[in-house]
Design a protein around this motif. Structure first.
Motif, PDB file in Angstrom:
ATOM      1  N   UNK A  33       0.630  -1.260   0.136  1.00  0.00           N
ATOM      2  CA  UNK A  33      -0.324  -0.294   0.208  1.00  0.00           C
ATOM      3  C   UNK A  33       0.691   1.135   0.193  1.00  0.00           C
ATOM      4  N   UNK A  34       0.704   2.003  -0.808  1.00  0.00           N
ATOM      5  CA  UNK A  34       1.579   2.904  -0.882  1.00  0.00           C
ATOM      6  C   UNK A  34       1.356   4.418  -0.288  1.00  0.00           C
ATOM      7  N   UNK A  35       1.616   4.964   0.281  1.00  0.00           N
ATOM      8  CA  UNK A  35       0.594   6.327   0.666  1.00  0.00           C
ATOM      9  C   UNK A  35       1.612   7.358   0.603  1.00  0.00           C
ATOM     10  N   UNK A  36       1.229   8.694  -0.356  1.00  0.00           N
ATOM     11  CA  UNK A  36       2.186   9.953  -0.336  1.00  0.00           C
ATOM     12  C   UNK A  36       1.738  11.076   0.145  1.00  0.00           C
ATOM     13  N   UNK A  37       2.853  11.553   0.166  1.00  0.00           N
ATOM     14  CA  UNK A  37       2.769  13.299   1.392  1.00  0.00           C
ATOM     15  C   UNK A  37       3.926  13.917   0.347  1.00  0.00           C
ATOM     16  N   UNK A  38       3.496  15.728   1.476  1.00  0.00           N
ATOM     17  CA  UNK A  38       4.717  15.989   1.037  1.00  0.00           C
ATOM     18  C   UNK A  38       5.954  16.164   2.560  1.00  0.00           C
ATOM     19  N   UNK A  39       6.760  16.352   1.091  1.00  0.00           N
ATOM     20  CA  UNK A  39       8.493  16.148   2.044  1.00  0.00           C
ATOM     21  C   UNK A  39       7.728  17.234   3.478  1.00  0.00           C
ATOM     22  N   UNK A  40       8.666  16.543   4.452  1.00  0.00           N
ATOM     23  CA  UNK A  40       8.707  17.921   5.850  1.00  0.00           C
ATOM     24  C   UNK A  40       9.939  18.492   5.196  1.00  0.00           C
ATOM     25  N   UNK A  41       9.957  20.119   5.341  1.00  0.00           N
ATOM     26  CA  UNK A  41      11.538  20.164   5.167  1.00  0.00           C
ATOM     27  C   UNK A  41      12.599  20.105   6.692  1.00  0.00           C
ATOM     28  N   UNK A  42      13.810  19.716   6.092  1.00  0.00           N
ATOM     29  CA  UNK A  42      14.786  19.221   6.784  1.00  0.00           C
ATOM     30  C   UNK A  42      14.928  18.171   7.932  1.00  0.00           C
ATOM     31  N   UNK A  43      14.032  17.729   6.653  1.00  0.00           N
ATOM     32  CA  UNK A  43      14.034  15.575   6.890  1.00  0.00           C
ATOM     33  C   UNK A  43      13.987  15.290   6.359  1.00  0.00           C
ATOM     34  N   UNK A  44      13.631  13.973   6.197  1.00  0.00           N
ATOM     35  CA  UNK A  44      14.022  12.849   5.088  1.00  0.00           C
ATOM     36  C   UNK A  44      13.117  13.179   3.653  1.00  0.00           C
ATOM     37  N   UNK A  45      14.234  12.996   1.929  1.00  0.00           N
ATOM     38  CA  UNK A  45      13.827  13.794   1.208  1.00  0.00           C
ATOM     39  C   UNK A  45      12.938  13.141   0.493  1.00  0.00           C
ATOM     40  N   UNK A  46      11.564  11.885   1.117  1.00  0.00           N
ATOM     41  CA  UNK A  46      10.513  11.270   0.536  1.00  0.00           C
ATOM     42  C   UNK A  46       9.492  11.419   0.728  1.00  0.00           C
ATOM     43  N   UNK A  47       8.978  11.541  -1.026  1.00  0.00           N
ATOM     44  CA  UNK A  47       7.827  11.994  -1.007  1.00  0.00           C
ATOM     45  C   UNK A  47       6.003  10.538  -0.438  1.00  0.00           C
ATOM     46  N   UNK A  48       6.918   9.510  -0.449  1.00  0.00           N
ATOM     47  CA  UNK A  48       6.073   8.251  -0.130  1.00  0.00           C
ATOM     48  C   UNK A  48       6.731   6.872   0.744  1.00  0.00           C
ATOM     49  N   UNK A  49       5.976   6.361   0.810  1.00  0.00           N
ATOM     50  CA  UNK A  49       5.745   5.413   1.600  1.00  0.00           C
ATOM     51  C   UNK A  49       4.968   4.354   1.809  1.00  0.00           C
ATOM     52  N   UNK A  50       5.189   2.905   1.114  1.00  0.00           N
ATOM     53  CA  UNK A  50       5.083   1.946   0.536  1.00  0.00           C
ATOM     54  C   UNK A  50       4.918   0.741   2.538  1.00  0.00           C
ATOM     55  N   UNK A  51       4.142   1.125   2.819  1.00  0.00           N
ATOM     56  CA  UNK A  51       2.905  -0.135   4.052  1.00  0.00           C
ATOM     57  C   UNK A  51       2.599  -1.524   3.982  1.00  0.00           C
ATOM     58  N   UNK A  52       3.200  -2.819   4.142  1.00  0.00           N
ATOM     59  CA  UNK A  52       2.514  -3.979   4.629  1.00  0.00           C
ATOM     60  C   UNK A  52       1.055  -3.702   4.379  1.00  0.00           C
ATOM     61  N   UNK A  53       0.390  -4.311   4.156  1.00  0.00           N
ATOM     62  CA  UNK A  53      -1.073  -3.925   4.324  1.00  0.00           C
ATOM     63  C   UNK A  53      -2.187  -5.506   3.266  1.00  0.00           C
ATOM     64  N   UNK A  54      -3.352  -6.048   4.474  1.00  0.00           N
ATOM     65  CA  UNK A  54      -4.190  -7.113   3.757  1.00  0.00           C
ATOM     66  C   UNK A  54      -5.211  -6.537   3.703  1.00  0.00           C
ATOM     67  N   UNK A  55      -5.780  -7.132   1.955  1.00  0.00           N
ATOM     68  CA  UNK A  55      -6.479  -6.567   1.373  1.00  0.00           C
ATOM     69  C   UNK A  55      -8.195  -7.110   2.161  1.00  0.00           C
ATOM     70  N   UNK A  56      -8.710  -6.110   2.343  1.00  0.00           N
ATOM     71  CA  UNK A  56     -10.106  -6.560   3.235  1.00  0.00           C
ATOM     72  C   UNK A  56     -11.267  -6.364   2.000  1.00  0.00           C
ATOM     73  N   UNK A  57     -10.970  -5.751   0.918  1.00  0.00           N
ATOM     74  CA  UNK A  57     -12.271  -5.664   0.119  1.00  0.00           C
ATOM     75  C   UNK A  57     -11.409  -5.375  -1.034  1.00  0.00           C
ATOM     76  N   UNK A  58     -12.595  -5.056  -2.481  1.00  0.00           N
ATOM     77  CA  UNK A  58     -12.287  -4.518  -3.357  1.00  0.00           C
ATOM     78  C   UNK A  58     -11.130  -2.737  -3.173  1.00  0.00           C
TER      79      UNK A  58
END
Length: 149
Positions: free
Chosen positions: A1-26
């Motif tokens: 599951x990918x999450x997209x966000x605005x990177x924070x100033x003076x923090x890690x330069x990433x704009x997304x994070x992939x989290x493990x997830x289990x599908x529950x429905x469509x």
């Protein structure tokens, strides 16, 4: 599951994070790991997602909160714990929290704090460690019970 966000100033330069997830429905899934970067989501929260043309699932919002919290702890490099994520884990062993380390070069530990944990004791421990120069921390996902403890 990918999450997209605005990177924070003076923090890690990433704009997304992939989290493990289990599908529950469509279009819903249960989060199965701790977020290092994405705020406002914790282990076992249920999120809604959309799937793009490439088959990638993108989170679009939280549907149900699990009551769990996320705290992120970064040891102070010249403090008593040095650059050791393992030492951070050991410092929190009494609370029996699950957690993951970001990397050897950036030893941030993201802890999963169960809904039935002693939030007040954990908060006191976090503050004590800050005062002693052991670490800095942030709350990536807090509940009313966390903030009111």
């Amino acid at each position: 599951m990918l999450f997209k966000f605005v990177p924070r100033e003076d923090w890690l330069p990433y704009d997304r994070e992939n989290l493990w997830a289990i599908r529950l429905s469509a279009d819903t899934a249960r989060i199965r790991n701790v977020a290092f970067l994405q705020d406002g989501v914790a282990m076992n929260d249920i999120v809604r997602f959309t799937t793009d043309a490439s088959g990638v699932n993108w989170a679009v919002g939280r549907v149900a909160a699990s009551g769990q919290c996320v705290i992120r702890v970064v040891p102070i490099p010249d403090g008593p714990l040095g650059r050791s994520a393992r030492s951070v884990h050991e410092a929190f062993a009494e609370f029996m929290l699950g957690g993951e380390s970001f990397s050897e070069s950036f030893p941030m530990v993201a802890f999963d704090v169960p809904a039935d944990a002693d939030f007040a004791a954990i908060k006191r421990h976090l503050e004590s460690g800050c005062e002693r120069g052991w670490w800095d921390y942030e709350v990536g996902c807090g509940t009313d019970a966390w903030w009111n403890a």
